[in-house]
Design a protein around this motif. Sequence first.
Motif, mmCIF file in Angstrom:
data_model
loop_
_atom_site.group_PDB
_atom_site.id
_atom_site.type_symbol
_atom_site.label_atom_id
_atom_site.label_comp_id
_atom_site.label_asym_id
_atom_site.label_seq_id
_atom_site.Cartn_x
_atom_site.Cartn_y
_atom_site.Cartn_z
ATOM 1 N N ALA A 9 0.955 -1.097 0.020
ATOM 2 C CA ALA A 9 0.083 0.010 0.115
ATOM 3 C C ALA A 9 0.951 1.170 0.082
ATOM 4 O O ALA A 9 0.601 2.062 -0.828
ATOM 5 N N VAL A 10 1.852 1.260 1.027
ATOM 6 C CA VAL A 10 2.519 2.535 1.124
ATOM 7 C C VAL A 10 3.976 2.269 0.878
ATOM 8 O O VAL A 10 4.589 1.380 0.917
ATOM 9 N N PRO A 11 4.828 3.466 0.605
ATOM 10 C CA PRO A 11 6.083 3.340 0.288
ATOM 11 C C PRO A 11 6.923 2.714 1.392
ATOM 12 O O PRO A 11 7.878 2.018 1.374
ATOM 13 N N ALA A 12 6.438 2.943 2.826
ATOM 14 C CA ALA A 12 7.395 2.548 3.986
ATOM 15 C C ALA A 12 7.267 1.030 3.885
ATOM 16 O O ALA A 12 8.429 0.277 4.415
ATOM 17 N N GLU A 13 6.088 0.414 3.454
ATOM 18 C CA GLU A 13 6.219 -1.211 3.334
ATOM 19 C C GLU A 13 6.922 -1.730 2.246
ATOM 20 O O GLU A 13 7.818 -2.478 2.429
ATOM 21 N N ALA A 14 7.068 -0.875 1.186
ATOM 22 C CA ALA A 14 7.787 -1.257 0.110
ATOM 23 C C ALA A 14 9.301 -1.211 0.406
ATOM 24 O O ALA A 14 10.153 -2.253 0.293
ATOM 25 N N ASP A 15 9.751 -0.151 1.178
ATOM 26 C CA ASP A 15 11.074 -0.037 1.623
ATOM 27 C C ASP A 15 11.522 -1.160 2.446
ATOM 28 O O ASP A 15 12.613 -1.650 2.371
ATOM 29 N N ALA A 16 10.859 -1.402 3.560
ATOM 30 C CA ALA A 16 11.051 -2.658 4.258
ATOM 31 C C ALA A 16 11.113 -4.097 3.631
ATOM 32 O O ALA A 16 12.028 -4.738 4.124
ATOM 33 N N ILE A 17 10.388 -4.131 2.641
ATOM 34 C CA ILE A 17 10.347 -5.441 1.800
ATOM 35 C C ILE A 17 11.918 -5.333 0.982
ATOM 36 O O ILE A 17 12.518 -6.299 1.113
ATOM 37 N N ARG A 18 12.052 -4.401 0.338
ATOM 38 C CA ARG A 18 13.343 -4.184 -0.432
ATOM 39 C C ARG A 18 14.676 -4.361 0.379
ATOM 40 O O ARG A 18 15.477 -5.110 -0.001
ATOM 41 N N ALA A 19 14.442 -4.056 1.638
ATOM 42 C CA ALA A 19 15.772 -4.173 2.546
ATOM 43 C C ALA A 19 16.234 -5.710 2.993
ATOM 44 O O ALA A 19 17.057 -6.011 3.186
ATOM 45 N N GLY A 20 14.991 -6.587 2.478
ATOM 46 C CA GLY A 20 15.231 -7.859 3.009
ATOM 47 C C GLY A 20 15.306 -8.651 1.619
ATOM 48 O O GLY A 20 15.243 -9.868 1.740
ATOM 49 N N TRP A 199 -0.501 0.156 18.215
ATOM 50 C CA TRP A 199 0.118 -0.114 16.887
ATOM 51 C C TRP A 199 1.598 -0.471 17.012
ATOM 52 O O TRP A 199 2.347 0.567 17.412
ATOM 53 N N ARG A 200 2.124 -1.531 16.574
ATOM 54 C CA ARG A 200 3.522 -1.762 16.452
ATOM 55 C C ARG A 200 4.238 -1.787 15.116
ATOM 56 O O ARG A 200 4.436 -2.736 14.712
ATOM 57 N N MET A 201 4.323 -0.559 14.499
ATOM 58 C CA MET A 201 4.695 -0.464 13.296
ATOM 59 C C MET A 201 6.037 -0.945 12.738
ATOM 60 O O MET A 201 6.598 -1.630 11.996
ATOM 61 N N ARG A 202 6.958 -0.360 13.934
ATOM 62 C CA ARG A 202 8.299 -0.731 13.718
ATOM 63 C C ARG A 202 8.541 -2.509 13.868
ATOM 64 O O ARG A 202 9.141 -2.881 12.914
ATOM 65 N N GLU A 203 7.973 -3.012 14.599
ATOM 66 C CA GLU A 203 7.996 -4.590 14.728
ATOM 67 C C GLU A 203 7.504 -5.123 13.468
ATOM 68 O O GLU A 203 8.044 -6.148 13.054
ATOM 69 N N ALA A 204 6.315 -4.607 12.955
ATOM 70 C CA ALA A 204 5.776 -5.101 11.672
ATOM 71 C C ALA A 204 6.689 -4.902 10.554
ATOM 72 O O ALA A 204 6.813 -5.740 9.577
ATOM 73 N N PHE A 205 7.291 -3.885 10.316
ATOM 74 C CA PHE A 205 8.288 -3.464 9.262
ATOM 75 C C PHE A 205 9.474 -4.398 9.204
ATOM 76 O O PHE A 205 9.845 -4.960 8.468
ATOM 77 N N ALA A 206 10.083 -4.500 10.570
ATOM 78 C CA ALA A 206 11.045 -5.371 10.922
ATOM 79 C C ALA A 206 10.763 -6.933 10.332
ATOM 80 O O ALA A 206 11.425 -7.638 9.846
ATOM 81 N N ALA A 207 9.606 -7.325 10.864
ATOM 82 C CA ALA A 207 9.034 -8.618 10.307
ATOM 83 C C ALA A 207 8.908 -8.745 8.730
ATOM 84 O O ALA A 207 9.003 -9.775 8.253
ATOM 85 N N LEU A 208 8.365 -7.509 8.142
ATOM 86 C CA LEU A 208 8.379 -7.485 6.610
ATOM 87 C C LEU A 208 9.700 -7.672 6.242
ATOM 88 O O LEU A 208 9.777 -8.473 4.904
ATOM 89 N N THR A 209 10.691 -7.199 6.540
ATOM 90 C CA THR A 209 11.908 -7.077 6.129
ATOM 91 C C THR A 209 12.399 -8.700 6.242
ATOM 92 O O THR A 209 13.250 -9.376 5.381
ATOM 93 N N ALA A 210 12.335 -9.380 7.315
ATOM 94 C CA ALA A 210 12.616 -10.781 7.710
ATOM 95 C C ALA A 210 11.980 -11.568 6.711
ATOM 96 O O ALA A 210 12.742 -12.552 6.151
ATOM 97 N N ALA A 211 10.716 -11.539 6.381
ATOM 98 C CA ALA A 211 10.024 -12.327 5.522
ATOM 99 C C ALA A 211 10.317 -12.048 3.871
ATOM 100 O O ALA A 211 9.955 -12.952 3.402
ATOM 101 N N ALA A 212 10.925 -11.070 3.487
ATOM 102 C CA ALA A 212 11.204 -10.762 2.072
ATOM 103 C C ALA A 212 12.169 -11.417 1.505
ATOM 104 O O ALA A 212 11.963 -11.977 0.323
ATOM 105 N N ALA A 213 12.931 -12.218 2.302
ATOM 106 C CA ALA A 213 13.716 -13.311 1.372
ATOM 107 C C ALA A 213 12.793 -14.274 0.949
ATOM 108 O O ALA A 213 13.609 -15.185 0.074
#
Length: 216
Positions: A9-20, A199-213
């Motif tokens: 949906a948003v760029p912050a989610e895309a960035d979190a995924i690209r990081a992983g 809401w725990r956005m930082r935790e969720a973004f970190a989990a997105l980065t971990a799942a991105a692989a």
Amino acid sequence: MTGLLVVTAVPAEADAIRAGLTDPTVTVAPVGVGPAVAGAATARLLALAEAAGKPYRAVVSAGIAGGFVGRAPVGGTVLANRSVAADLGAESPAGFIPLEELGMPPELLGGGSAVPADPGLLAALRTALPEATVGAVLTVSTVTGTAASTAALADRHPDAVAEAMEGYGVAVAATHAGLPFAELRTVSNPIGPRDRGSWRMREAFAALTAAAAALR
Ligand SMILES: O=C(O)c1cccc(C(=O)CC[C@H]2O[C@@H](n3cnc4c(=O)[nH]cnc43)[C@H](O)[C@@H]2O)c1
């Protein structure tokens, strides 16, 4: 043929995924909040890629989500076995009536109000993410924010583990393009009475980065 298209949906989610990400052929694109804009923008990306002779091979809707308490913990990862348009239908004094029960001609209903995940894509994601909770992920146009609506939604969808706002729209775009679809979410908040402080956005973004692989 290009690789996988991952839409957020948003760029912050895309960035979190690209990081992983570990697979350079994966494209990540933020397409907007809500099923209509996400579906329309995804359909355009798919059509442009196809017109350029470089069609994507599959589509994943990814991002943060609310988790049903006791079904998907905050910080956890969720894989949809189906993406459900949970508010597509009609209200009545006796409760919510889903699209399929409104008596409309089936040819007007598209694939109906739920799109199953592609079995092969889901199996690959499950193997790569063995800790993920698997279940229905609801697509809603309004973030659930009262105890009554949470209970109604949980009762109506006993197999649902999370809710977000884009999956079904993206799934329809992928289906119309004839492409496999899956939905991957990490849980930022419990579904329940509105409490932005929980809401725990930082935790969720970190989990997105971990799942991105797993996205390859
Ligand atoms: O509720 C708010 O005040 C609010 C303020 C700023 C941003 C947001 C969001 O980004 C929420 C919607 C966004 O995140 C997904 N999401 C996350 N949790 C939920 C949920 O409990 N129910 C529905 N959607 C959720 C969703 O896919 C959107 O992209 C909210």
